[in-house]
Design an enzyme around this catalytic site. Structure first.
Site, short mmCIF file in Angstrom:
data_model
loop_
_atom_site.label_atom_id
_atom_site.label_comp_id
_atom_site.label_asym_id
_atom_site.label_seq_id
_atom_site.Cartn_x
_atom_site.Cartn_y
_atom_site.Cartn_z
N ASP A 166 0.84 -1.20 0.00
CA ASP A 166 0.00 0.00 0.00
C ASP A 166 0.87 1.25 0.00
OD1 ASP A 166 -2.56 -1.52 0.58
OD2 ASP A 166 -1.39 -2.04 2.35
N ARG B 69 6.45 -10.45 -5.22
CA ARG B 69 5.14 -10.80 -4.69
C ARG B 69 4.21 -9.58 -4.77
NH1 ARG B 69 6.36 -10.76 1.90
NH2 ARG B 69 5.62 -8.62 2.19
N GLY B 70 2.95 -9.78 -4.36
CA GLY B 70 2.03 -8.66 -4.17
C GLY B 70 1.82 -7.84 -5.41
N GLU B 71 2.03 -6.54 -5.30
CA GLU B 71 1.75 -5.64 -6.43
C GLU B 71 2.99 -4.84 -6.85
OE1 GLU B 71 -2.03 -3.71 -6.48
OE2 GLU B 71 -1.24 -1.91 -7.44
O1 TRH Z 1 4.53 -6.13 0.79
P1 TRH Z 1 3.61 -6.73 -0.19
O2 TRH Z 1 3.21 -8.10 0.07
O3 TRH Z 1 2.34 -5.82 -0.35
C1 TRH Z 1 1.04 -6.36 -0.51
C2 TRH Z 1 0.53 -6.25 -1.90
O4 TRH Z 1 0.68 -4.94 -2.41
C3 TRH Z 1 -0.91 -6.64 -1.95
O5 TRH Z 1 -1.44 -6.47 -3.24
C4 TRH Z 1 -1.68 -5.82 -0.99
O6 TRH Z 1 -3.00 -6.17 -1.00
C5 TRH Z 1 -1.08 -6.03 0.37
O7 TRH Z 1 0.27 -5.63 0.38
C6 TRH Z 1 -1.83 -5.24 1.42
O8 TRH Z 1 4.32 -6.72 -1.64
P2 TRH Z 1 4.60 -5.52 -2.66
O9 TRH Z 1 3.32 -5.02 -3.25
O10 TRH Z 1 5.61 -6.00 -3.58
O11 TRH Z 1 5.20 -4.35 -1.80
C7 TRH Z 1 6.48 -4.43 -1.27
C8 TRH Z 1 7.13 -3.05 -1.24
O12 TRH Z 1 8.30 -3.09 -0.47
C9 TRH Z 1 7.52 -2.57 -2.62
O13 TRH Z 1 7.28 -1.16 -2.72
C10 TRH Z 1 9.02 -2.81 -2.68
C11 TRH Z 1 9.38 -2.55 -1.24
N1 TRH Z 1 10.63 -3.18 -0.77
C12 TRH Z 1 11.66 -2.33 -0.38
O14 TRH Z 1 11.52 -1.10 -0.46
N2 TRH Z 1 12.80 -2.89 0.10
C13 TRH Z 1 12.99 -4.24 0.17
O15 TRH Z 1 14.07 -4.70 0.61
C14 TRH Z 1 11.92 -5.09 -0.28
C15 TRH Z 1 12.11 -6.58 -0.24
C16 TRH Z 1 10.76 -4.53 -0.74
#
Ligand code: TRH
Length: 381
Positions: free
Chosen positions: A16, A272-274
């Site tokens: 988010d 993963r996720g979005e």
């Molecule tokens: O963290 P998430 O599982 O987020 C999820 C999804 O968005 C899902 O659709 C939603 O419904 C739920 O949250 C509530 O995965 P996502 O979307 O990839 O988000 C991870 C964020 O973290 C992304 O902006 C990348 C960031 N990130 C870093 O900044 N540093 C890191 O080391 C890593 C591994 C990720």
């Protein structure tokens, strides 16, 4: 000067705030905009942007006015454009003030990303507020023309190309992360997933592989599978775990920009996720996606819809291999993942070329922040 308010609640994880932060930063690049980002969980925010202090109500970063969203919500002048991310419902008194404002703000619900076909029919649709004289518009990100597109900051593709072309830049990157440069012939794989029974299968396949492979894992991810496979409880940033040709390195959660570069630097990205899923596509490298699991399996059609689009340009035999691998991974099927790896990785060169074409195709259809700004400007006229 246009004012924008973005409201973000952190439901769980980092997606988010990850999406909202990218959007806010990109919008704020235009000196004609004033962008405020309201976030209810600054602790999660500070993990993807370490410059954010988790205990300060008002702070500025990258041109964005970052506000802690607390209830009761102190009165604030509504902006010209109000974005609620993922139907998070702005505070009731703020919405009441929107209804009083002349002209009325443009109110957008920025939706979740889906490759499903129905998105085309719903993108941009208005929905009147049940009691107030306000209209809310649904803005859907997407992969094809006719949707809101994907977030991509200006110069993204050029920066990635420069990074991937220059060995010195990559060497500096590994050094800055505190990691040794890759060994000769060693594949680099980033691993970011939800708890997944398939991790054990991959670790086994990687350790048994004929080429060395380094897997880079953020702290707190896949801990159970890693502990079991390496028979250790010691999993902290800096940990190095080895078995045969496999080396696993645990790294501290990175700032978003540094994480993006990790995806650029790797030969394969497990995301993963979005948001990390989108960034893996912009990395133009082969990927494996774990979709956010939803109640009653609502995520399966979304996964299939994406595979349908993504694999459209691949020969049928590679499509079949990719589909088997992605399905096994999302089912957490350990044996299925292990055998799927054996048929997937031999196609890495084809998958690499395809990932680049896919990224080019996405880039040609325009980016989300610009499409959103255009959509709102048309409504403000
Ligand atoms: O963290 P998430 O599982 O987020 C999820 C999804 O968005 C899902 O659709 C939603 O419904 C739920 O949250 C509530 O995965 P996502 O979307 O990839 O988000 C991870 C964020 O973290 C992304 O902006 C990348 C960031 N990130 C870093 O900044 N540093 C890191 O080391 C890593 C591994 C990720």
């Amino acid at each position: 000067m246009r004012s924008w308010d973005i409201f973000c609640t952190v439901v769980d994880n980092y997606g988010d705030i990850g999406v909202c932060w990218r959007l806010a930063r990109q919008l704020a690049l235009d000196p004609g905009r004033r962008v405020r980002l309201w976030v209810d969980d600054l602790a999660s925010f500070s993990r993807i942007c370490p410059e954010i202090a988790s205990d300060i109500n008002t702070q500025h970063n990258c041109g964005v006015d970052v506000r802690r969203w607390r209830e009761p919500f102190a009165a604030a002048e509504p902006a010209d454009v109000v974005i609620e991310a993922f139907a998070c419902d702005p505070p009731a008194n703020y919405v009441a003030a929107m209804a009083q404002r002349q002209p009325k703000p443009v109110w957008i619900n920025l939706e979740f990303l889906s490759a499903e076909n129905w998105v085309l029919g719903c993108h941009g649709l208005p929905s009147p507020h049940p009691t107030l004289p306000l209209m809310k518009y649904f803005f859907f990100p997407g992969f094809v023309k006719g949707t809101g597109g994907l977030l991509a900051e200006p110069g993204l593709v050029e920066s990635r190309e420069r990074f991937q072309r220059t060995a010195a830049g990559q060497a500096r990157y590994w050094h800055d992360l505190g990691l040794p440069a890759p060994r000769a012939g060693e594949y680099q794989v980033s691993l970011f997933c939800y708890p997944n029974g398939g991790v054990g299968g991959l670790l086994r396949a990687w350790a048994a592989g004929s080429a060395p492979l380094r897997c880079l894992v953020p702290e707190g991810i896949a801990t159970q599978a890693l502990s079991a496979f390496f028979d250790t409880e010691t999993l902290a940033p800096g940990s190095v775990l080895r078995k045969a040709g496999l080396e696993v390195r645990i790294f501290p959660f990175l700032g978003q920009d540094q994480y993006d570069r990790l995806l650029w630097a790797c030969d394969l990205n497990l995301v993963r996720g979005e948001d990390s899923f989108v960034r893996a596509q912009w990395a133009a490298r082969p990927m494996l996606w774990q979709i956010y699991p939803q109640a009653e399996g609502a995520h399966w059609p979304k996964l299939q819809a994406f595979l349908g689009l993504y694999c459209a340009g691949l020969p049928p035999e590679i499509t079949a291999v990719v589909t088997r691998f992605w399905l096994a991974w999302n089912k957490g099927d350990e044996a299925g993942v292990e055998s799927a790896w054996a048929e997937f990785w031999p196609y890495r060169l084809e998958l690499q070329a395809h990932a680049r074409l896919w990224s080019d195709q996405l880039a040609a259809s325009g980016d989300l922040a610009n499409k959103l700004a255009q959509f709102c400007e048309n409504l403000l006229k």
